[in-house]
Design an enzyme around this catalytic site. Structure first.
Site: not given
Length: 441
Positions: A106-108
């Site tokens: 998700f941190k993309d």
């Protein structure tokens, strides 16, 4: 728009300064001076919009005063060149899959947005070199490293706890080279985070180097994570689901759930949130007692959530004016130990055919336990299960296919620098490393 410190002891700054500084001089975290309520027409028409179009409208509410529309739209479109689908898992529970980006986590979203925004600002300001410090317990390091890889004028230092991230996660940020330096710290994630915060407050370091952070303490990392909450709502609404939506978020440093809470204050019709912890459950303790007591992190199967002193707790307190009753009205908590994680992954696979990663398993378990009648549960599946291949295979007894993107990382050669958790060692490394490179601000 101006940004203020959660500690209220530092001057307000503009977006450019907040992004480049990362942490306020008074050790507080920057917050936008206002959270704009999006118009009713946006929600009425949200099912007609693409992920990128939804994100642009949300981004405009925060960043539209500081960037022209063309550049902001370009940054959003370049950031979100992948999908974030909502998938039905059981009768009343859905997964928001946030692992379809370059590093399958998700941190993309936040990392890619911040990289492009920071590049825009340093070009505008004529800055020659910015040094990005990021502490990681797993996925942050890979997302930030890959988001900034090859970006001219920016060098990234990824600090991670030795032996406490999965082998696949580690190879995603230790094999890149170029403008990425991986620092293997003999300590915990909290030690890594402490080194980063201490660096920002060190006068000599800041005189010599222009430092910023790519952890969720940076507003350019955490705010863009609001995008996919709106997109998830649009997808649920297309299926006729609009009310009584409960978001359950695997929570470590609490940047992700804080972005969701901001989205709710912008008018997104989310009824309530559940913060799903592993055994590092200091937030659950706060919810139950009103007392926040940070403690050393312990290692678990859901390693990206192994955080004993979550930075974004201060932002949550700020959002609700330090009112414990107001916090507990919107957020409930849940704690999941390793045995429960194993059981949840196994049971979900057997009963639904859906394969969870250890972090999503905490959130799914929380919904199974805490979802009420007539509610629809949406949990965030924050990483691809292949990133925890050995753990998931041992639990399910089935092979986990490794996506080609992960296979490419695994073929690379590990390049790291070993450090103690002593700040003076870290400071010495930064000064000597950049002296050798002849770096100037």
């Amino acid at each position: 728009m101006k940004y203020y410190s959660t500690n209220k002891q530092a001057p307000e700054v503009d977006l450019q300064e907040a992004v480049i500084k990362g942490l306020a001089p008074d050790k507080g975290l920057y917050m936008p001076e206002s959270i704009k309520l999006l118009p009713a027409s946006f929600y009425e028409n949200i099912t007609r919009f693409s992920f990128q179009e939804i994100a642009y409208e949300v981004a405009s509410a925060f960043f539209g005063e500081d960037l022209d529309a063309v550049n902001l739209r370009d940054i959003v479109n370049e950031t979100l060149n992948f999908d974030a689908p909502v998938v039905r898992v059981s009768e009343s529970i859905y997964a928001l899959e946030l692992f379809h980006g370059p590093t399958l986590a998700f941190k993309d979203v936040g990392a890619r947005f911040m990289a492009r925004l920071l590049k825009y600002f340093i070009q505008q300001k004529g800055i020659k070199q910015v040094h990005v410090l990021v502490a990681t317990s797993g996925d942050t390091g890979s997302a930030v490293a890959n988001g900034f890889l090859g970006v001219e004028g920016i060098h990234v230092y990824v600090l991670y706890p030795k032996g406490k991230v999965s082998a696949i996660q580690e190879c995603q940020f230790t094999t890149l080279g170029q403008n990425i330096t991986a620092l293997e710290v003999d300590g915990t994630f909290d030690d890594c985070q402490s080194l980063v915060k201490s660096a920002f407050l060190d006068v000599e370091l800041n005189d010599q180097l222009r430092l910023t952070s790519a952890n969720s303490i940076n507003v350019a990392r955490f705010l863009p994570q609001a995008f996919y909450y709106f997109y998830a709502y649009a997808q649920l609404r297309k299926q006729g689901i609009e009310g009584n939506i409960v978001c359950c978020v695997p929570s470590g440093n609490f940047g992700n759930i804080t972005a969701g809470l901001v989205a709710r204050q912008m008018g997104l019709p989310i009824q309530r949130f559940i913060a799903a912890n592993n055994q590092n459950d200091v937030f659950l303790h706060y919810l139950l007692t009103g007392v926040y007591h940070p403690r050393p992190a312990i290692q678990t199967l859901a390693n990206a959530m192994d955080v004993g002193a979550p930075s974004n707790f201060d932002r949550i307190l700020d959002l609700y004016h330090h009112d414990h009753a107001a916090v507990t009205q919107i957020i409930s908590g849940f704690s999941c130990d390793d045995e429960s994680i194993r059981k949840t992954i196994q049971t979900c696979d057997q009963q639904t055919g859906y394969l969870l990663d250890p972090h999503g398993a905490c959130a799914y378990a929380a919904l199974l336990y805490g979802l009420r009648a007539n509610e629809t549960g949406l949990f965030l599946e924050t990483a691809h299960p292949a990133k925890f291949k050995d753990t998931v295979e041992e639990i399910t007894g089935k092979p986990v296919d490794i996506p080609s993107r992960l296979q490419a990382f695994m073929a690379g050669k590990k390049q790291t620098v070993e450090l103690s958790r002593d700040f003076q060692d870290f400071k010495k490394f930064l000064l000597e490393f950049n002296d050798i490179r002849g770096v100037k601000q």
